[in-house]
Scaffold this motif. Sequence first.
Motif, mmCIF file in Angstrom:
data_model
loop_
_atom_site.group_PDB
_atom_site.id
_atom_site.type_symbol
_atom_site.label_atom_id
_atom_site.label_comp_id
_atom_site.label_asym_id
_atom_site.label_seq_id
_atom_site.Cartn_x
_atom_site.Cartn_y
_atom_site.Cartn_z
ATOM 1 N N LYS A 73 0.737 -1.470 -0.024
ATOM 2 C CA LYS A 73 0.221 0.114 -0.441
ATOM 3 C C LYS A 73 0.674 0.975 -0.548
ATOM 4 O O LYS A 73 0.545 2.152 -1.170
ATOM 5 N N PRO A 74 2.253 1.535 1.047
ATOM 6 C CA PRO A 74 2.229 2.175 0.712
ATOM 7 C C PRO A 74 3.345 2.900 -0.996
ATOM 8 O O PRO A 74 3.256 4.169 -1.012
ATOM 9 N N VAL A 75 3.730 1.929 -1.558
ATOM 10 C CA VAL A 75 4.614 2.515 -2.526
ATOM 11 C C VAL A 75 3.446 2.889 -3.635
ATOM 12 O O VAL A 75 3.150 3.070 -4.654
ATOM 13 N N ILE A 76 1.988 1.221 -4.100
ATOM 14 C CA ILE A 76 0.810 2.288 -4.328
ATOM 15 C C ILE A 76 0.212 3.750 -4.754
ATOM 16 O O ILE A 76 -0.492 3.602 -5.567
ATOM 17 N N ASN A 77 0.144 3.768 -3.062
ATOM 18 C CA ASN A 77 -0.489 5.328 -3.289
ATOM 19 C C ASN A 77 0.851 6.036 -3.737
ATOM 20 O O ASN A 77 -0.269 7.463 -4.028
ATOM 21 N N ARG A 78 1.953 6.352 -2.911
ATOM 22 C CA ARG A 78 2.778 6.772 -3.670
ATOM 23 C C ARG A 78 2.763 6.970 -5.772
ATOM 24 O O ARG A 78 2.827 8.409 -6.486
ATOM 25 N N VAL A 79 2.761 5.788 -5.860
ATOM 26 C CA VAL A 79 2.252 5.833 -7.567
ATOM 27 C C VAL A 79 1.373 7.102 -8.010
ATOM 28 O O VAL A 79 0.951 7.244 -9.030
ATOM 29 N N PHE A 80 0.234 7.296 -7.378
ATOM 30 C CA PHE A 80 -1.169 7.239 -7.860
ATOM 31 C C PHE A 80 -0.893 9.108 -6.992
ATOM 32 O O PHE A 80 -1.678 9.493 -7.703
ATOM 33 N N GLU A 81 -0.957 9.424 -6.066
ATOM 34 C CA GLU A 81 -0.359 10.657 -5.828
ATOM 35 C C GLU A 81 0.629 11.607 -6.526
ATOM 36 O O GLU A 81 0.516 12.725 -6.826
ATOM 37 N N GLU A 82 1.702 10.362 -6.508
ATOM 38 C CA GLU A 82 2.699 11.832 -7.198
ATOM 39 C C GLU A 82 2.853 11.523 -8.896
ATOM 40 O O GLU A 82 3.273 12.646 -10.047
ATOM 41 N N LYS A 83 1.590 10.867 -10.026
ATOM 42 C CA LYS A 83 1.124 10.696 -10.995
ATOM 43 C C LYS A 83 2.039 10.941 -12.333
ATOM 44 O O LYS A 83 2.706 11.772 -12.639
ATOM 45 N N LYS A 84 3.612 10.332 -11.400
ATOM 46 C CA LYS A 84 4.654 10.617 -12.805
ATOM 47 C C LYS A 84 4.881 9.892 -14.123
ATOM 48 O O LYS A 84 4.210 8.898 -14.062
ATOM 49 N N GLN A 93 -3.468 7.399 -17.696
ATOM 50 C CA GLN A 93 -1.601 7.073 -16.934
ATOM 51 C C GLN A 93 -1.040 5.968 -16.204
ATOM 52 O O GLN A 93 0.376 5.602 -15.927
ATOM 53 N N THR A 94 -1.992 6.550 -15.095
ATOM 54 C CA THR A 94 -1.755 5.814 -13.554
ATOM 55 C C THR A 94 -1.823 4.143 -13.910
ATOM 56 O O THR A 94 -0.719 3.163 -13.143
ATOM 57 N N SER A 95 -2.308 4.259 -14.889
ATOM 58 C CA SER A 95 -2.409 2.847 -14.797
ATOM 59 C C SER A 95 -1.038 1.743 -15.959
ATOM 60 O O SER A 95 -1.069 1.088 -15.337
ATOM 61 N N ARG A 96 -0.603 2.473 -16.535
ATOM 62 C CA ARG A 96 0.282 1.951 -17.659
ATOM 63 C C ARG A 96 1.852 2.222 -16.311
ATOM 64 O O ARG A 96 2.100 1.958 -17.079
ATOM 65 N N SER A 97 2.076 3.362 -15.609
ATOM 66 C CA SER A 97 2.904 3.134 -14.676
ATOM 67 C C SER A 97 2.214 1.650 -13.635
ATOM 68 O O SER A 97 2.929 1.077 -13.391
ATOM 69 N N LEU A 98 1.646 1.864 -13.136
ATOM 70 C CA LEU A 98 1.327 -0.140 -12.741
ATOM 71 C C LEU A 98 1.138 -0.500 -13.400
ATOM 72 O O LEU A 98 2.245 -1.733 -12.947
ATOM 73 N N LEU A 99 1.517 -1.176 -14.583
ATOM 74 C CA LEU A 99 1.483 -2.164 -15.119
ATOM 75 C C LEU A 99 3.000 -2.390 -15.845
ATOM 76 O O LEU A 99 3.488 -3.770 -15.375
#
Length: 688
Positions: free
Chosen positions: A243-254, A369-375
């Motif tokens: 959860k900590p890293v997943i939350n970062r990915v969603f919040e930072e939207k890189k 965009q976040t979906s692609r990062s998660l993929l």
Amino acid sequence: MLEDARGRCLRCHVLQARDLAPRDITGTSDPFARVFWGSQSLETSTIKKTRFPHWDEVLELREMPGAPAPLRVELWDWDMVGKNDFLGMVEFSPQVLQQNAPSGWFRLLPFPRAEEDSGGTLGALRLKVRLIEDRILPSRYYQPLTELLMESVLGPAEEDAASPLAVLEELTLGDCRQDLATKLVKLFLGQGQAGPLLDYLTRREVTRTTDPNTLFRSNSLASKAMEQFMKLVGMPYLHEVLKPVINRVFEEKKYMELDPCKMDLGRTRRISFKGAPSEEHVRDASLGLLTGYLGPIVEAIVGSVGRCPLAMRLAFKQLHQCVEEHFPQAEHEDVKYLAISGFLFLRFFAPAILTPKLFDLRDQHADPQTSRSLLLLAKAVQSIGNLGQQLGQGKELWMAPLHPFLLQSISRVRHFLDRLVDVDEEEEAGGPARALVAPSVIVREGYLLKRKEEPASLATRFAFKKRYFWLSGETLSYSKSPEWQMRSSVPVSHIRAVERVDEGAFQLPHVMQVVTQDAAGALHTTYLQCKNVNELNQWLSALRKASAPNPDKLAACHPGAFRSSRWTCCLQAERSAAGCSRTHSAVTLGDWSDPLDPDAEIQMVYRRLLLGRDQLRMKFQEDPNTDSSPEADAEKSSGATEGACPDALARPREAAARLLEVLADLDRAHEEFQQREQQKAALGPLGH
């Protein structure tokens, strides 16, 4: 759909919508779906600023007894000020629901006689509806079948051909395997036998596998059972790790991309470059971002041995030993690691990274965009779980810049897997799920309206005060606000019932009650009001799951309130009068952490076994009408296939006969209950 004295329950899976009408000044909408069936209705969450919402939410509605009702799904645009705007609707008749459950895209229609919304501009709503009707018998009728199932896992798995589990494995194909695997794992968890079940299924699959590269790669019953087991007992562990890293990915939207074919240089304004951006710049920046997320993920996983549930570790230890025994050759050294990492990384961690909402890691699906990062992150975790065996192969050569990081992680993962299975078997694997909610995890929080204790003369609307609530596996606590230091709390172990309250009790909608018992044995009721029906269902579900292991739950309670010296529901004048409506501790929003309901689970197993009854008779009894006397059995044994051992044939034949007898007993029980229901219906409402 399950039908009982309370009515029928329908499950509606609201997936997504597209091309919705723009109702806001921004050219988008804030859509939510409202589902009606009979006198019941539920709402999905609201997704802001989109004409293409993706909900993927399951709503369960209960209909009161009576004539079959149509299903209507309405889409609305939520407005903060003023009333919501209608976006369109679809409706299905009772005949369609019962004969051919809808699944697919449907064109949205206007309200009848609403000319202004017609013209095909309303978009479409995608639904998948499944209607299942069944009768659940009292527990004692299922005991013989439950005992047969438990006995199945005690014998030699490799030679089993006629036990209920062997029959189920042979019969169940495709999508049905996941439903069956979930029911079996829950059933065996409740009996404290989940470990033996997994060992039985995995041994059968390992024995049948000749090529170790294909081990557990198909969606077999063994694979699905282990997958569902991890989800049932390991979700708090998964949340703690990811959860900590997943939350970062969603919040930072890189913006991250390694594939040149998908690279959008126009988005590189998010990344600071000197000079014009190029593919090389984007790739290097993306590589840094990806490893910046992957590093903490790998660290969290390899450092999580002590947090992994004991039941999971013991199941992996059994699997490790089984695979090592079957593939002892030196060239198959990695197979015992791949068997575990194939489940833990490929079927647990990677899917949760790819779709966090489905694992309750996030409330909403990711944007594109976040979906692609998660993929990209999920692909990297899959490669680590494969121990690098397929690096540099296939079509995704653009992943090559990540290979050095992945290769460095693989040796650490091997060491992690060695430590994971280094566990003593003092505690039984797969024992009953004592708590479906981890003690320290906050599973739900938010503002609710709480009724003051025993309000004397206050008007109803002043009796409810706004409070902020937190629910964990240990306590239900509240205070005036999230920042308020003073908190009041109720131990979850004291909860005896969590139920809806009739609107007429306080002339207010969306009210629930939490009934607790103090050390002296006295019962206390707390009334809580939610802001809408969706929030009400979520709190009911969370509270029931948190209190699932509690003993001495109430069988009945009052759906009303004690006001003006009587209960508003049954008009009894005694505050201590017995409840007039039965409780519903197992009725929750459907997901992996649902409370164990062994009667419903074994009923589904019984229905599956009925599909293979004729096949079982033909295989082991040849002719269901033949003489079953000892002389006839002797003739069958003497006439058996040349070279077959009579004892070897007699054992499966005896097991098949026992199973067929148990199924016949359940058949008769269902027929008797059906006859009683028909007799009650014939007598009418005044019959006794």
